[in-house]
Design a protein around this motif. Structure first.
Motif, PDB file in Angstrom:
ATOM      1  N   LEU A 215       0.843  -1.204   0.000  1.00 15.12           N
ATOM      2  CA  LEU A 215       0.000   0.000   0.000  1.00 15.12           C
ATOM      3  C   LEU A 215       0.874   1.248   0.000  1.00 15.12           C
ATOM      4  N   ARG A 231      -0.892  10.895   5.496  1.00 18.81           N
ATOM      5  CA  ARG A 231      -2.155  11.576   5.752  1.00 18.81           C
ATOM      6  C   ARG A 231      -3.334  10.822   5.140  1.00 18.81           C
ATOM      7  N   THR A 232      -3.158  10.318   3.924  1.00 14.86           N
ATOM      8  CA  THR A 232      -4.310   9.758   3.211  1.00 14.86           C
ATOM      9  C   THR A 232      -4.430   8.243   3.341  1.00 14.86           C
ATOM     10  N   VAL A 233      -3.336   7.552   3.660  1.00 15.25           N
ATOM     11  CA  VAL A 233      -3.407   6.091   3.749  1.00 15.25           C
ATOM     12  C   VAL A 233      -3.149   5.606   5.170  1.00 15.25           C
ATOM     13  N   PRO A 236      -5.730   7.117   8.212  1.00 10.15           N
ATOM     14  CA  PRO A 236      -7.079   6.521   8.181  1.00 10.15           C
ATOM     15  C   PRO A 236      -7.083   5.042   8.562  1.00 10.15           C
ATOM     16  N   LEU A 237      -6.023   4.307   8.166  1.00  9.40           N
ATOM     17  CA  LEU A 237      -5.989   2.884   8.497  1.00  9.40           C
ATOM     18  C   LEU A 237      -5.663   2.654   9.969  1.00  9.40           C
ATOM     19  N   ARG A 311     -14.723  -2.493  13.304  1.00  8.45           N
ATOM     20  CA  ARG A 311     -13.501  -3.076  12.742  1.00  8.45           C
ATOM     21  C   ARG A 311     -12.464  -3.378  13.802  1.00  8.45           C
TER      22      ARG A 311
ATOM     23  N   ALA B 103      -3.238  -4.259  -4.185  1.00 16.49           N
ATOM     24  CA  ALA B 103      -2.885  -3.134  -3.312  1.00 16.49           C
ATOM     25  C   ALA B 103      -3.905  -2.000  -3.402  1.00 16.49           C
ATOM     26  N   PHE B 105      -6.568   0.504  -1.743  1.00 13.57           N
ATOM     27  CA  PHE B 105      -6.641   1.050  -0.393  1.00 13.57           C
ATOM     28  C   PHE B 105      -7.958   0.604   0.248  1.00 13.57           C
ATOM     29  N   HIS B 107      -9.647   1.384   2.805  1.00 15.09           N
ATOM     30  CA  HIS B 107     -10.545   2.335   3.461  1.00 15.09           C
ATOM     31  C   HIS B 107     -11.172   3.302   2.472  1.00 15.09           C
TER      32      HIS B 107
END
Lengths: 312, 357
Positions: A215, A231-233, A236-237, A311, B103, B105, B107
């Motif tokens: 990722l 910030r974007t991946v 949030p995860l 989750r 891969a 994402f 979310h």
């Protein structure tokens, strides 16, 4: 000469042997097992009997007793608790500005502790999982968990020594003409952060490790720089882990009173008020203990609304 | 920044007719004390469907990751459309990747996944929406826009990964075993689709696979990897029919590799030769052989029924084993032509043999 010739090997005589010392015996009939196998309700009862006794008998029962006490009152002259039903205690909580400000102060301390823990945990988790060498990673993991082995009071006293008049902070800042926070609100926040940080750092670190490596590759491949990827991946995860950790840091901070007592100076928290009233006026102490319960319930409800609990 | 970089690339390529495509010059990659890729030279032409084929651990994926920028080359240079990108970060290269396990994402919704590259490039909202819609239509998954990746099937996720990479209009698309996780039937459908999409968009595809059939089916050219080196580069026809090394002959399909000792007895050529099973015909031991044919006597050692064909493994008196493949074009209920232990003659046209240098 060809690569596909199937190699035929004659069956080894030793392989087909089915009798011998290693042979597994069929299990004998066990009436209890058979009974349990047939009845799912009995299985469920067997599994839950012990934990339910604990949960209902000890935990819920004592909480309910506490809540009932909140509706009782104390005789002002004899300090005797008189059973009854009155909302007076709750009215006093709202009307008395000291109680109200203590509630809000405690809430702000718990929120700040949680915020600080998140702010330290995310960079640390990313560093440990993605940058650090295996050796350094193991060292940091031990460094985070080791304080959990030390006693709670020992750690508060350690912070007391650090922040005391002639302690580390003041002597380190003295050459700069500054002085440390002393025993104050700030020190309570720092001490509680120090106490509960592992409960945030560990789930966050584990969550960073669980993000598939590709990722990160995919994000960079699509044009994102490191900061954008975080910030974007990444963030949030990490949300479920941060929420799991925050339930600890938030609720443990809400209930604490020893930190305020030893490093807080005149700082009062809900716990300090409860502690000082528990002998004098148990009903008001019980009523005040409802406040952190309400805070935690509101917090959990807000978290549930974001859908993060599913989750976890 | 990336847009600026792309503008620069475009300006550079417009000014001089720089060689388009990808070229690697003596690229080496060492992990610890393992040499994953050794002194590799490779030219991939613009607009071609290029496959890197090899067993696992042969270095093909490492080469792909170096082109993408996920791994730094230990030495050597990598050029993209004539520009040296060896030390460039992945986000500055005009290359996109479809990953083996996609891969995506987890979310983000499908539309957000596909639009991710546009979003980080700060493209306007309406244009992003429009391009995402078009990309989703191209892979026929417009109806999944608001779903999350885990709600899609493997094949659908695969197509989303493709859309997400293609939406940025890269000059090269890298595909790392993208069909590996799909079942056979879906894989074959996707092969056709990939080929069509590649023809439509005209982008260079570099495709990593360990499946020789897939490489032959899809590619304009194939590079066969082994032990961090390229054994042979050529069109599917060249690498299949004229293998340059015994590894290539053995890795691409079944081959009858005949060692010089046997070859000199049977054909008089004192070299390693290869003849494909489908070019070997079986006949009764007593049958005649034409002048332009070579033959050898043997017995049927094993028969393998595969559905459309039957393979006969023949063993000669000298201990050489050969495979002959025969199309099952006889009546469905008819017995196989030969059975185990039958004495047969394996025959092939003398000029159907290729000599492995």
């Amino acid at each position: 000469m060809t690569s596909t010739v199937p190699r035929v090997t004659p069956a080894e005589p030793g392989r087909v042997k089915t009798h011998g010392p290693g042979r597994v015996q069929p299990a004998g009939r066990n009436p209890l097992s058979t009974r349990l196998h047939r009845s799912p309700r009995l299985r469920l009862l067997g599994l839950l009997a012990l934990p339910l006794t604990w949960l209902v008998g000890v935990y819920i029962f004592s909480l309910v007793m506490l809540l009932i006490t909140a509706f009782w009152r104390t005789d002002p002259f004899t300090s005797k608790v008189i059973p009854g039903f009155t909302f007076d205690n709750f009215v006093r909580l709202v009307e008395n500005p000291a109680y109200l400000s203590t509630s809000l102060r405690t809430l702000s301390i718990a929120l700040l502790v949680t915020l600080l823990s998140v702010m330290f945990s995310i960079p640390l988790g990313i560093f440990m999982a993605k940058v650090a060498s295996p050796w350094l990673r193991a060292f940091l993991a031990v460094a985070i968990t080791l304080p959990l082995w030390a006693g709670y009071l020992v750690k508060i006293l350690a912070m007391r020594i650090t922040f005391t008049e002639n302690g580390f902070f003041n002597s380190a800042l003295e050459p700069l003409g500054l002085s440390g926070p002393g025993f104050s609100y700030t020190t309570v926040v720092l001490t509680l952060t120090y106490l509960w940080f592992p409960y945030m750092a560990l789930p966050v670190y584990t969550a960073v490790r669980q993000i598939p490596a590709n990722l990160f590759d995919a994000s960079a491949d699509l044009g994102a720089r490191s900061w954008t990827t975080i910030r974007t991946v990444v963030v949030p995860l990490l949300k479920p882990a941060v929420i799991a950790g925050s339930i600890f840091t938030f609720s443990l901070s809400l209930g604490d009173y020893l930190a305020a007592k030893f490093v807080g100076g005149s700082t009062q928290m809900i716990g300090s008020v409860i502690a000082s009233n528990i002998n004098l006026n148990p009903p008001i102490a019980a009523a005040f203990s409802v406040v952190p319960i309400v805070f935690v319930l509101v917090y959990l409800f807000a978290v549930r609304k974001t859908g993060a609990l599913e989750r976890m | 920044m990336a847009q600026f970089g792309r503008a620069l690339l475009e300006a550079a390529s417009a000014a001089s007719p720089a060689p388009k495509g990808v070229s690697l010059h003596s690229v080496t990659k060492v992990f610890g004390d393992v040499v994953a890729v050794a002194e590799l030279n490779l030219e991939v032409h613009a607009g071609e469907f290029f496959s890197m084929l090899g067993p696992s651990g042969s270095g093909k994926t490492t080469v792909l990751r170096m082109i993408a920028g996920f791994e730094d080359a230990t030495s050597g240079t990598i050029e993209l459309d004539g520009v040296d990108v060896t030390r460039m970060a992945p986000f500055d290269r005009n290359v996109n990747t479809v990953f083996q396990d996609y891969a995506l994402f987890p979310h983000l919704t499908i539309a957000e996944n596909v639009g991710y590259g546009l979003r980080v490039r700060r493209m306007g909202k309406s244009e992003t929406v429009e391009r995402v819609e078009r990309a989703l239509k191209q892979v026929r998954l417009a109806h999944t826009a608001d779903r999350l990746p885990h709600q899609l099937s493997g094949g659908q996720r695969q197509r989303i990964a493709l859309a997400r990479a293609l939406i940025l209009q890269p000059s090269v698309l890298l595909l790392d075993e993208p069909l590996g996780a799909l079942d056979k039937q879906l894989r074959e459908e996707m092969q056709v689709e990939l080929k069509q999409i590649q023809r439509e968009v005209g982008i260079t595809f570099i495709f990593v696979t360990h499946d020789q059939e897939e490489a032959l089916t899809l590619s304009d050219r194939v590079a066969v990897f082994n032990n961090g080196r390229i054994e042979q580069v050529g069109t599917p026809n060249e690498v299949y029919e004229f293998p340059q090394t015994s590894f290539v002959a053995g890795f691409l399909g079944i081959s009858n590799l005949i060692a010089p000792a046997h070859a000199s007895v049977i054909t008089g050529i004192d070299k390693l030769i290869s003849v494909r099973p489908e070019r070997v015909r079986l006949a009764d031991a007593a049958s005649a052989v034409a002048a332009n044919e070579t033959s050898v006597l043997g017995t049927v050692y094993e028969t393998v029924y595969t559905g459309p064909t039957t393979r006969y493994i023949i063993e000669t008196a000298a201990g050489l084993r050969l495979t002959a493949e025969r199309h099952n074009d006889h009546h469905p209920t008819a017995a196989a032509a030969f059975g185990r232990g039958d004495a047969v003659r394996a025959i092939w046209k003398t000029d159907h043999v290729s000599i492995v240098p």
